[in-house]
Design a protein around this motif. Sequence first.
Motif, PDB file in Angstrom:
ATOM      1  N   PRO A 174      -3.139 -47.919  23.928  1.00  0.00           N
ATOM      2  CA  PRO A 174      -2.059 -47.918  22.915  1.00  0.00           C
ATOM      3  C   PRO A 174      -2.206 -49.014  21.872  1.00  0.00           C
ATOM      4  O   PRO A 174      -1.956 -48.785  20.685  1.00  0.00           O
ATOM      5  N   TYR A 175      -2.577 -50.231  22.298  1.00  0.00           N
ATOM      6  CA  TYR A 175      -2.702 -51.342  21.354  1.00  0.00           C
ATOM      7  C   TYR A 175      -3.836 -51.087  20.354  1.00  0.00           C
ATOM      8  O   TYR A 175      -3.661 -51.263  19.144  1.00  0.00           O
ATOM      9  N   ALA A 176      -4.993 -50.681  20.855  1.00  0.00           N
ATOM     10  CA  ALA A 176      -6.137 -50.413  19.981  1.00  0.00           C
ATOM     11  C   ALA A 176      -5.840 -49.236  19.052  1.00  0.00           C
ATOM     12  O   ALA A 176      -6.224 -49.243  17.876  1.00  0.00           O
ATOM     13  N   GLN A 177      -5.136 -48.256  19.591  1.00  0.00           N
ATOM     14  CA  GLN A 177      -4.762 -47.107  18.767  1.00  0.00           C
ATOM     15  C   GLN A 177      -3.850 -47.525  17.615  1.00  0.00           C
ATOM     16  O   GLN A 177      -4.035 -47.100  16.466  1.00  0.00           O
ATOM     17  N   LYS A 178      -2.871 -48.359  17.919  1.00  0.00           N
ATOM     18  CA  LYS A 178      -1.936 -48.838  16.884  1.00  0.00           C
ATOM     19  C   LYS A 178      -2.671 -49.651  15.824  1.00  0.00           C
ATOM     20  O   LYS A 178      -2.398 -49.526  14.624  1.00  0.00           O
ATOM     21  N   LYS A 179      -3.631 -50.470  16.259  1.00  0.00           N
ATOM     22  CA  LYS A 179      -4.405 -51.301  15.319  1.00  0.00           C
ATOM     23  C   LYS A 179      -5.195 -50.417  14.349  1.00  0.00           C
ATOM     24  O   LYS A 179      -5.247 -50.678  13.134  1.00  0.00           O
ATOM     25  N   LEU A 180      -5.805 -49.348  14.856  1.00  0.00           N
ATOM     26  CA  LEU A 180      -6.558 -48.432  13.993  1.00  0.00           C
ATOM     27  C   LEU A 180      -5.625 -47.706  13.021  1.00  0.00           C
ATOM     28  O   LEU A 180      -5.950 -47.531  11.846  1.00  0.00           O
ATOM     29  N   CYS A 181      -4.467 -47.299  13.510  1.00  0.00           N
ATOM     30  CA  CYS A 181      -3.499 -46.597  12.648  1.00  0.00           C
ATOM     31  C   CYS A 181      -3.018 -47.501  11.512  1.00  0.00           C
ATOM     32  O   CYS A 181      -2.897 -47.063  10.360  1.00  0.00           O
ATOM     33  N   GLN A 182      -2.745 -48.748  11.826  1.00  0.00           N
ATOM     34  CA  GLN A 182      -2.286 -49.680  10.797  1.00  0.00           C
ATOM     35  C   GLN A 182      -3.382 -49.934   9.760  1.00  0.00           C
ATOM     36  O   GLN A 182      -3.104 -50.029   8.564  1.00  0.00           O
ATOM     37  N   ALA A 183      -4.613 -50.013  10.222  1.00  0.00           N
ATOM     38  CA  ALA A 183      -5.716 -50.271   9.291  1.00  0.00           C
ATOM     39  C   ALA A 183      -5.931 -49.095   8.346  1.00  0.00           C
ATOM     40  O   ALA A 183      -6.348 -49.271   7.190  1.00  0.00           O
ATOM     41  N   LEU A 184      -5.605 -47.894   8.820  1.00  0.00           N
ATOM     42  CA  LEU A 184      -5.920 -46.691   8.034  1.00  0.00           C
ATOM     43  C   LEU A 184      -4.680 -45.988   7.486  1.00  0.00           C
ATOM     44  O   LEU A 184      -4.771 -44.855   7.009  1.00  0.00           O
ATOM     45  N   GLU A 185      -3.529 -46.656   7.525  1.00  0.00           N
ATOM     46  CA  GLU A 185      -2.299 -45.985   7.103  1.00  0.00           C
ATOM     47  C   GLU A 185      -2.314 -45.591   5.623  1.00  0.00           C
ATOM     48  O   GLU A 185      -1.585 -44.696   5.209  1.00  0.00           O
ATOM     49  N   SER A 186      -3.143 -46.229   4.841  1.00  0.00           N
ATOM     50  CA  SER A 186      -3.209 -45.908   3.408  1.00  0.00           C
ATOM     51  C   SER A 186      -4.130 -44.719   3.122  1.00  0.00           C
ATOM     52  O   SER A 186      -4.259 -44.307   1.966  1.00  0.00           O
ATOM     53  N   GLU A 187      -4.755 -44.175   4.150  1.00  0.00           N
ATOM     54  CA  GLU A 187      -5.750 -43.115   3.948  1.00  0.00           C
ATOM     55  C   GLU A 187      -5.194 -41.700   4.159  1.00  0.00           C
ATOM     56  O   GLU A 187      -5.928 -40.775   4.466  1.00  0.00           O
ATOM     57  N   GLY A 188      -3.868 -41.563   4.027  1.00  0.00           N
ATOM     58  CA  GLY A 188      -3.275 -40.233   4.140  1.00  0.00           C
ATOM     59  C   GLY A 188      -2.762 -39.960   5.539  1.00  0.00           C
ATOM     60  O   GLY A 188      -2.469 -40.877   6.315  1.00  0.00           O
ATOM     61  N   VAL A 235     -13.260 -38.054  12.094  1.00  0.00           N
ATOM     62  CA  VAL A 235     -12.677 -38.491  13.369  1.00  0.00           C
ATOM     63  C   VAL A 235     -13.135 -39.921  13.636  1.00  0.00           C
ATOM     64  O   VAL A 235     -14.327 -40.229  13.503  1.00  0.00           O
ATOM     65  N   VAL A 236     -12.211 -40.791  13.997  1.00  0.00           N
ATOM     66  CA  VAL A 236     -12.538 -42.164  14.365  1.00  0.00           C
ATOM     67  C   VAL A 236     -12.334 -42.317  15.866  1.00  0.00           C
ATOM     68  O   VAL A 236     -11.226 -42.071  16.384  1.00  0.00           O
ATOM     69  N   ILE A 237     -13.386 -42.685  16.576  1.00  0.00           N
ATOM     70  CA  ILE A 237     -13.305 -42.931  18.015  1.00  0.00           C
ATOM     71  C   ILE A 237     -13.294 -44.432  18.240  1.00  0.00           C
ATOM     72  O   ILE A 237     -14.181 -45.149  17.770  1.00  0.00           O
ATOM     73  N   GLY A 238     -12.276 -44.905  18.970  1.00  0.00           N
ATOM     74  CA  GLY A 238     -12.016 -46.340  19.044  1.00  0.00           C
ATOM     75  C   GLY A 238     -12.911 -47.135  19.953  1.00  0.00           C
ATOM     76  O   GLY A 238     -12.824 -48.362  19.970  1.00  0.00           O
ATOM     77  N   ARG A 239     -13.752 -46.498  20.734  1.00  0.00           N
ATOM     78  CA  ARG A 239     -14.636 -47.260  21.624  1.00  0.00           C
ATOM     79  C   ARG A 239     -15.893 -46.444  21.896  1.00  0.00           C
ATOM     80  O   ARG A 239     -15.914 -45.226  21.692  1.00  0.00           O
ATOM     81  N   CYS A 240     -16.935 -47.119  22.343  1.00  0.00           N
ATOM     82  CA  CYS A 240     -18.193 -46.433  22.654  1.00  0.00           C
ATOM     83  C   CYS A 240     -18.511 -46.648  24.136  1.00  0.00           C
ATOM     84  O   CYS A 240     -18.810 -47.770  24.565  1.00  0.00           O
ATOM     85  N   ASP A 241     -18.396 -45.568  24.914  1.00  0.00           N
ATOM     86  CA  ASP A 241     -18.751 -45.611  26.323  1.00  0.00           C
ATOM     87  C   ASP A 241     -19.320 -44.247  26.706  1.00  0.00           C
ATOM     88  O   ASP A 241     -19.548 -43.393  25.837  1.00  0.00           O
ATOM     89  N   ALA A 242     -19.536 -44.030  27.994  1.00  0.00           N
ATOM     90  CA  ALA A 242     -20.125 -42.763  28.437  1.00  0.00           C
ATOM     91  C   ALA A 242     -19.256 -41.584  28.037  1.00  0.00           C
ATOM     92  O   ALA A 242     -19.747 -40.513  27.663  1.00  0.00           O
ATOM     93  N   ASN A 243     -17.932 -41.780  28.068  1.00  0.00           N
ATOM     94  CA  ASN A 243     -17.018 -40.695  27.700  1.00  0.00           C
ATOM     95  C   ASN A 243     -17.114 -40.363  26.218  1.00  0.00           C
ATOM     96  O   ASN A 243     -16.938 -39.219  25.806  1.00  0.00           O
ATOM     97  N   THR A 244     -17.420 -41.381  25.405  1.00  0.00           N
ATOM     98  CA  THR A 244     -17.524 -41.170  23.955  1.00  0.00           C
ATOM     99  C   THR A 244     -18.620 -40.175  23.612  1.00  0.00           C
ATOM    100  O   THR A 244     -18.471 -39.341  22.712  1.00  0.00           O
ATOM    101  N   LEU A 245     -19.723 -40.244  24.333  1.00  0.00           N
ATOM    102  CA  LEU A 245     -20.850 -39.373  24.030  1.00  0.00           C
ATOM    103  C   LEU A 245     -20.513 -37.912  24.291  1.00  0.00           C
ATOM    104  O   LEU A 245     -20.844 -37.031  23.497  1.00  0.00           O
ATOM    105  N   SER A 246     -19.811 -37.646  25.382  1.00  0.00           N
ATOM    106  CA  SER A 246     -19.403 -36.266  25.650  1.00  0.00           C
ATOM    107  C   SER A 246     -18.328 -35.814  24.662  1.00  0.00           C
ATOM    108  O   SER A 246     -18.258 -34.646  24.281  1.00  0.00           O
ATOM    109  N   LEU A 247     -17.487 -36.776  24.241  1.00  0.00           N
ATOM    110  CA  LEU A 247     -16.469 -36.473  23.226  1.00  0.00           C
ATOM    111  C   LEU A 247     -17.112 -36.016  21.919  1.00  0.00           C
ATOM    112  O   LEU A 247     -16.704 -35.036  21.304  1.00  0.00           O
ATOM    113  N   MET A 248     -18.141 -36.759  21.488  1.00  0.00           N
ATOM    114  CA  MET A 248     -18.826 -36.408  20.240  1.00  0.00           C
ATOM    115  C   MET A 248     -19.472 -35.036  20.346  1.00  0.00           C
ATOM    116  O   MET A 248     -19.438 -34.242  19.406  1.00  0.00           O
TER     117      MET A 248
END
Length: 451
Positions: free
Chosen positions: A23-37, A59-72
């Motif tokens: 939740p914290y990392a998600q909120k940080k990304l949202c605040q950084a990109l709130e001006s982008e529509g 799509v912005v993925i907030g972290r890079c781990d084993a799950n990220t690769l399957s997500l992509m």
Amino acid sequence: MVDTHQSLASQLQEALLIVEDDPYAQKKLCQALESEGSILTAHSLSVSAALQQLLTSVVVIGRCDANTLSLMKEILSFAPRTKVLVVVNTENDGDAVLALESGAFDIIEQPFSDELLRLLVRRARHIGQLEREVDRLKSYERRQESILGGSPQMMQLLRMVDRVSLTDINVLIYGESGTGKALLARAIHDRSPRSEKPFITINCASIPEELLENELFGIESDTLGVRRVKVGKIEAAHGGTLFLDEIGDMPLHVQAKVLRFVQDRVVDRISGQRSIPVDVKIVCATHQDLKQRCSEKRFREDLLHRIGDVPITIPPLRERGDDVLLLAKTFLLQFNQSMNRSISGFSDDALEALLTHMWPGNVRELQNKVKSAVIMADGNQISASDLALTKEQKKDSGLPLNIRQVREEAERQAVTRALARAEGNMSQTANLLGVSRPTLYTLIEKYALQR
């Protein structure tokens, strides 16, 4: 679950999707990109649901781990043009390489600058827009080269094209020179499930006999211990469509090898060591009577039966009625654009000449005539002399003797010419014909004319 503060209407617009479970990392990304529509967020387990609901190119993925690769992999299989940005940890040097190798459009290292993140998102969107514009232009060019016609013969032909395109059945196109056999073959490919795969053409009449086999099947050679391979046209078409143009001119010894390929769907390169399986849709074309050539022992009857599962005949332009006017006006628009001209249309004598000329060169001849006329025309209309055509009397080739049929044919031609001269304006057409508008509509419906 997909979370958003936007309305359902805005969800239908292109939005930025952020995938982050924390939740914290998600909120940080949202605040950084709130001006982008519009911004929408999803947990890693709900990405599929998010993609099915939304139109998104980034799509912005907030972290890079084993799950990220399957997500992509999941994201790119659903929408291959999506631009995926991945946040990576600077402490793990391998994350960046792994993310890029797995299909990420770009990466940003943690801790990151908000301004840099916004810049990368804008860049990804801009690249996506450019790619869509290229696709749109390619689609426009394809439509410019599409098959045009409203005559009953052409409507039936287009229905056949739609049906055979959805199957892998072999198609044999018959037609005089200039009728558009190659264009029809391309249309079959473009409407097929193979449209994103190669469309490979080889003209069997334009390649010397001694080279045709090499071009079709490829060749392997061994020079000073170095093995060299030239892939043939058939193999290059794997997954797509192979178009054998003017197959009636193919030499008999090559026909025998083509027959084996058509039957077994394997290719044997010249001097090759093994047979290579090839998956292609086969479309052939010819201006010749292949049955006659079979009787003359110049074409293999067994090959004809194999390639001619569905024969399609393109009618010559002289038998397509009013299509000549539709095609002429389309070519005029194209050449006006490409030559920076502003010619408004065709004069009355030009329309008469277009309708009465026999068009031995078919659509190709018409295209060349209009192109030349656009170059030569001095006024804002093309005349018969600009087209280098004079009014001809059509030859008596089975014209009806029945008075009612003759009268109906004359009536149909009169309505067609009036429509052409009035550029489709119903009131002007009715005035030219000396009839009321309701009568004109009745005549148009009676003869199935294009307005």
